[in-house]
Structures are given as C-alpha cells and as structure tokens.
Motif scaffolding. Structure first.
Motif, mmCIF file in Angstrom:
data_model
loop_
_atom_site.group_PDB
_atom_site.id
_atom_site.type_symbol
_atom_site.label_atom_id
_atom_site.label_comp_id
_atom_site.label_asym_id
_atom_site.label_seq_id
_atom_site.Cartn_x
_atom_site.Cartn_y
_atom_site.Cartn_z
ATOM 1 N N CYS A 1 -71.810 19.800 14.429
ATOM 2 C CA CYS A 1 -70.769 19.081 15.174
ATOM 3 C C CYS A 1 -71.143 18.989 16.649
ATOM 4 C CB CYS A 1 -69.423 19.773 15.018
ATOM 5 S SG CYS A 1 -68.654 19.592 13.397
ATOM 6 N N TYR B 1 -77.405 9.006 12.446
ATOM 7 C CA TYR B 1 -76.712 9.950 11.573
ATOM 8 C C TYR B 1 -77.688 10.572 10.577
ATOM 9 C CZ TYR B 1 -72.848 12.168 9.180
ATOM 10 O OH TYR B 1 -72.011 13.116 8.658
ATOM 11 N N VAL C 1 -68.241 15.605 9.201
ATOM 12 C CA VAL C 1 -69.444 16.449 9.176
ATOM 13 C C VAL C 1 -69.143 17.566 8.197
ATOM 14 C CG1 VAL C 1 -70.973 17.955 10.479
ATOM 15 C CG2 VAL C 1 -70.096 15.854 11.537
#
Length: 436
Positions: free
Chosen positions: A279, A288, A376
């Motif tokens: 995070c 990503y 996440v």
C-alpha cells in the motif's frame, strides 16, 4: 456535513464532458442508457436480485428497472422514470432526492410508455439489456468502441464516487468488527455471516457480493460461498463489503484465534506487513503490474523465511514457485462494480492490454493514476490442487512438504484494503475505519 448535491453536480459535469468526448470519437449524437430489465429464472416466476446497468448507475442512483436516461451533448440529461402502480411489490415514492434537480425528470406508468416517451433520436447509441425495445427505437445497441471509452473514464473517480465508497466502508467496517467478535467467541461460519449483516444493517441481496466467511481449510477456496455450522475455528478469512448508492467497499481480513498454529499466525502477521508495505508504494505513474510483481517477491521472501520454500525470492518468482501460494492478482479497480471495468484496457478506444505470461491472473495492467480507486489484496494459501504438480516436478526439493502439509488445514490468508490514488501518493480508504 457533506454536501452531496454539490458533489453530485460536479460528478455529472464530468459525465457530460467525458460522454460528449466519447460520442464525438465514435460518431454518435446521443446516448440512451436504461437501468435494465429484471432477469427471471428459466421456467420459473422468481426473479434474480436486480442490478442496474452499471453505466446508468454511473449517471444516476435511481433504483429499479426500466428507467431511461437520454444524454445529448450540450443539453440537460433527460430521465424517464418508470413508476408503475403496483400492489404486489412496494413502489417507493421518489421524494426529493439530492440528485433530482440535475435531470429533466418525467414519469411513466408502463414500460411501453417509458419507451414511447423516448421519441425519435438520430445517430443514437444504447447501453443496457433491453435489446428489443432499443432495436425498435432504431438505437445502435451496446457498441463496443463507445462502451470502451465510457469504461475507461469510469476508472477515474469523482469526489462524489469516493464519498459513496467511504460511506460503504463505514458500514462494512462495522460488519467486520462484529464478525471478528463472533469468530473469537466460537461462532460458526453461518453465525459469523449473520453477525456481519446484522451489524451492517443489510440483507444479503443488498450486499455488493456474497460474503466469503471461511474457517480453517475453507480459506484456501478463493471464492468460498459455503456457510457451515462447524464451530470454534482456528482461523477466519472474511471477505465482505457493503454498498452505498451502488458503490462498493471490498474488504478482507484474516484473523487467528488464540489456539491457531503459531507458525500460521506468524504468516498472518507477515502478510499484514507485506500488505501495508505494498500500500505504501502506491503512487501515480507506477504500473500496477510492477506492484503485483513486488507482491510476489515479498511473499516469496516470507515463504523462504518461514521455511516453506528453499529458494531465493527472485528465483521463486521467475520459476513460478510462489504462484501456487499466491495464484490471484494483487487487486482490481473498484467502484460501481466490485471488479470494476477497464483494468486490462490499454487506451480509451478499447485496445487490450493483456497481463504478462508470468502473471496471467493480474486483473489490471493499467498505470496507476490520480483518482483511481483499487484494492490491494495479497494472499498466501495452501491449495492442494495447485501445489500437487510441484510434488513431482523438477522443483520438488525447493518445497518443505512436511511443513506445507502441517499448515494446509489452516487454509489461507488474504488482507485487502481499498486505496484512492492522490497527486502525491494515495489515501487508504479502509484503515481509518478498520485499522487491523
């Protein structure tokens, strides 16, 4: 106090702008979106729980089927509300919702009247599942290029959308806290689920997805839907959310009871550290897929430190040794749909951006950008069917099979937060309401 009307006004301004751009790019003059029709089970008179067309929900939080929204650039959007008289099902009055003033609002008492009020539209597209009346009206149904443009813009969330997700998070956090207490008191999966929905003040059909409430080995089934009556679990994996105005929160926690195997409890603590570290990495400009790859490296390092794998993290990831323990993507876009759209879209025109061969289950290959909201959720599981091939291939000596077998009854671990990307990094939408 939050001014929802002001937030929604800004949200619709953005919808007007991005939809006008999408129509211009794809050659249409107007867009008609229906809230959709109800799905009735085959050879039955029972309907499935109704979910509105997501693009309709993006424009308007009006509940129920058969409403029509007409969007034309430079004009105020027109909303034709289906409002039948009915004594079989409750028909809630519209009242004076905060959003109503943004539309030219009309009402119709029958589905046929809804569509007849539409009138004639030239060069108009349609999005929804009411194909027959849309075709009769001469609308171009669900055109791929236009839908791709609209999907692309849905990944950027307005302040109104973030407010909805945060309100849903508050509700979900109450449910998670109640579920944790029930688990630690020895409740069954079914009782834990009941504690969740009661604390969230909701019913199952109003949840954004069915709760995953898994004790012990059931936590290794990623989308476990059973609700057994076995009590006094050693480990709880609970994946449960809530929704407000169709926007979802999606939260997962893994909790060890005092009698849990201390080695598995240590893995849970290790995964908590990994999740928070991932995070902390979130910021604009990061792919990503790179975040997902880092997740595999960190989990592989935890597997090595705990004695489950006899390989350095880089080798474990390169040779796919971490994948049976972490077989899913690190996360997904979140919004009106829990697994929100355009995660594997490379551009507004719909050009696909498939995941790399090394990480085939990755749900988003996008570059992280400001105002995206995504999850996440790293995981570590003991899944016999995924581990079985490694017992007999050339990598079998890299695994500590004795320890794996001893921990398999504990199931799995997943920890999930929802993050909003900001200009300087991110804001965790989950932790202020559910710190652990």
């Amino acid at each position: 106090m939050t001014d929802l009307a002001a937030l929604f006004h800004a949200h619709l301004d953005a919808r007007q702008r991005t939809t006008a751009e999408a129509l211009a790019q794809t050659g249409y003059d107007a867009l008609v979106i229906s809230s959709g029709k109800v799905y009735t089970h085959f050879a039955d008179d029972q309907d499935a729980p109704f979910h509105p067309t997501p693009h309709f929900a993006h424009w308007c939080p009006l509940a129920g089927p058969h409403h029509l929204l007409v969007v034309r650039p430079g004009r105020r959007p027109r909303l034709i509300r289906y409002a039948p008289e009915d004594f079989w099902y409750e028909q809630a009055p519209l009242g004076d919702p905060f959003w109503a003033g943004e539309f030219e609002l009309e009402e119709a008492g029958t589905v046929d009247e809804v569509w007849s009020r539409l009138g004639d539209l030239d060069h108009a597209a349609y999005i929804g599942n009411e194909a027959e009346p849309a075709g009769a009206a001469g609308l171009d149904g669900n055109p791929g290029p236009l839908t791709a443009h609209l999907d692309w813009h849905r990944t950027t969330k307005s302040a109104y959308e973030v407010q909805c997700i945060e309100e849903a998070t508050v509700i979900a956090a109450r449910g998670h806290q109640a579920a944790r207490s029930a688990f630690l008191a020895g409740a069954s999966e079914l009782e834990i689920h009941h504690a969740y929905v009661q604390a969230a003040s909701t019913v199952d059909d109003e949840l954004p997805y069915g709760t995953i409430v898994a004790l012990n080995e059931k936590g290794a089934t990623l989308h476990y839907e059973g609700k057994r009556k076995v009590r006094d679990g050693a480990v709880l994996l609970i994946d449960a959310g809530a929704q407000v105005r169709r926007y979802a929160a999606d939260i997962t926690r893994t909790i060890a009871a005092p009698r849990c195997d201390r080695r598995f409890a240590a893995l849970i603590a290790g995964m908590e550290r990994i999740q928070l570290r991932l995070c902390a990495m979130v910021k604009p400009g990061l792919a990503y897929g790179d975040l997902h790859h880092e997740g595999h490296l960190l989990i592989a390092d935890l597997l090595k430190e705990s004695g489950l794998l006899r390989a350095m993290p880089e080798e474990a990831v390169e040779k796919g040794l971490s994948r049976p323990f972490f077989p899913h993507g690190l996360g997904h876009h979140l919004g009106i749909q829990v697994h929100d759209v355009a995660g594997r879209q490379g551009s507004p025109d719909g050009t696909p951006a498939p995941p790399p061969a090394q990480h085939p289950t990755l749900r988003t290959t996008r570059t992280i950008d400001v105002d995206q909201v995504f999850t996440v959720e790293p995981g570590l599981y003991f899944i016999p069917m995924l581990l079985r091939p490694f017992r007999e291939n050339e990598h079998q000596a890299k695994f500590n099979w004795t320890l794996i077998d001893e921990l398999t009854p504990c199931g799995g671990i997943r920890i999930e937060d929802n993050l909003l990307v900001t200009a300087t990094g991110h804001r965790n939408l989950t932790r202020p309401h559910l710190p652990d």
